[in-house]
Design a protein around this motif. Structure first.
Motif, PDB file in Angstrom:
ATOM      1  N   ALA A  42       0.832  -1.197  -0.064  1.00 36.59           N
ATOM      2  CA  ALA A  42       0.146   0.008   0.196  1.00 36.59           C
ATOM      3  C   ALA A  42       1.123   1.303   0.109  1.00 36.59           C
ATOM      4  O   ALA A  42       2.089   0.990   0.248  1.00 36.59           O
ATOM      5  N   ASP A  43       0.237   2.373  -0.378  1.00 37.29           N
ATOM      6  CA  ASP A  43       1.107   3.594  -0.341  1.00 37.29           C
ATOM      7  C   ASP A  43       1.856   3.886   0.918  1.00 37.29           C
ATOM      8  O   ASP A  43       2.793   4.297   1.117  1.00 37.29           O
ATOM      9  N   SER A  44       1.175   3.424   2.187  1.00 39.74           N
ATOM     10  CA  SER A  44       1.507   3.803   3.484  1.00 39.74           C
ATOM     11  C   SER A  44       2.818   2.702   3.829  1.00 39.74           C
ATOM     12  O   SER A  44       3.513   3.193   4.859  1.00 39.74           O
ATOM     13  N   ASN A  45       3.010   1.624   3.293  1.00 38.84           N
ATOM     14  CA  ASN A  45       4.000   0.801   3.642  1.00 38.84           C
ATOM     15  C   ASN A  45       4.998   0.377   2.638  1.00 38.84           C
ATOM     16  O   ASN A  45       6.062  -0.306   2.783  1.00 38.84           O
ATOM     17  N   GLN A  48       9.056   1.050   2.856  1.00 35.94           N
ATOM     18  CA  GLN A  48       9.642   0.014   3.947  1.00 35.94           C
ATOM     19  C   GLN A  48       9.873  -1.210   3.360  1.00 35.94           C
ATOM     20  O   GLN A  48      10.694  -1.786   3.367  1.00 35.94           O
ATOM     21  N   TYR A 124      -1.273   0.406  -5.257  1.00 30.27           N
ATOM     22  CA  TYR A 124      -0.200   1.284  -4.389  1.00 30.27           C
ATOM     23  C   TYR A 124       0.724   2.061  -5.532  1.00 30.27           C
ATOM     24  O   TYR A 124       0.536   1.638  -6.580  1.00 30.27           O
TER      25      TYR A 124
END
Length: 242
Positions: A42-45, A48, A124
């Motif tokens: 997802a864009d949020s992870n 990392q 993503y």
């Protein structure tokens, strides 16, 4: 003729009618390859997860196989997110179920999409990794994206990639078509090898074709429909080398 580079993502493209069904058994087996589940990105992870993956499972070359022949692609070290993403999708078998879905002769060929996916991605995008030294010469491999109105941050698509065909230009033609100052070496490349300098600084180039440049021309010569999708599908298989 000037082309506006707006490689539209898969949702707005029409499907070709003669695409074969994917090999679901092979796809399922490849999906078990090490690395994050493609549905978990997802864009949020994504930064990392891809950073960790790239460090743990590095590689710098792949072979992209088509019915017109093979292209050997070298991936760049200084675009780590895009390189890791391409390796992850390759090893997981995502690209093996896709085709070259948009072909514009003398410009570029785009792949990474299909209307019959056994293995699907979550939605993503990748942060841009635009480097001045990586430019849109013939054989450059970059990642597509939405245009600036929808995507002011120039985030890359997760899976829609393109390979530049382009044309040979004069030095004036090359420099006048881009908004940045080209180096003498880049000008020589555009005049002797060709490319699409109008794309420089706008999209992330993360690799280049080092063998099989003639395959680009063969795919670019395919008859296409109104949506630029080849009438006869050009399937993709990607093998990670090292």
């Amino acid at each position: 003729m000037q082309f506006r580079f707006t490689w539209v993502p898969v949702l707005t493209l029409l499907a070709a009618c003669n695409q074969p069904q994917p090999d679901t058994a092979t796809t399922a087996a490849k999906a078990e390859a090490p690395g994050p589940d493609l549905r978990s990105l997802a864009d949020s992870n994504v930064v990392q997860l891809l950073t960790d993956y790239g460090r743990q499972y590095p590689a710098r070359e792949v072979v992209l196989q088509t019915r017109h022949g093979n292209m050997r692609i070298r991936l760049y070290d200084d675009t780590p997110l895009h390189t890791a993403n391409f390796l992850l999708l390759s090893r997981k078998g995502y690209f093996d179920q896709t085709v070259f879905n948009r072909v514009v002769k003398d410009f570029a060929i785009q792949g990474g999409t299909s209307d019959k996916l056994a293995l699907r991605l979550s939605r993503y995008r990748l942060p841009p990794e635009i480097r001045a030294e990586h430019f849109h010469k013939r054989g450059a491999v970059g990642m597509a994206r939405y245009d600036d109105e929808q995507n002011p941050g120039r985030l890359s698509s997760s899976h829609d990639f393109y390979i530049v065909q382009g044309q040979k230009l004069t030095e004036y033609g090359a420099q006048s078509s881009t908004g940045r100052t080209l180096t003498p070496a880049q000008l020589r490349t555009y005049t002797t090898i060709g490319g699409v300098p109008s794309l420089d600084g706008q999209y992330t180039v993360f690799g280049e074709v080092v063998e099989g440049l003639d395959v680009i021309d063969k795919i670019a010569a395919e008859p296409v429909g109104n949506d630029k999708w080849p009438v006869q599908d050009v399937g993709i298989k990607v093998k990670v080398l090292k």
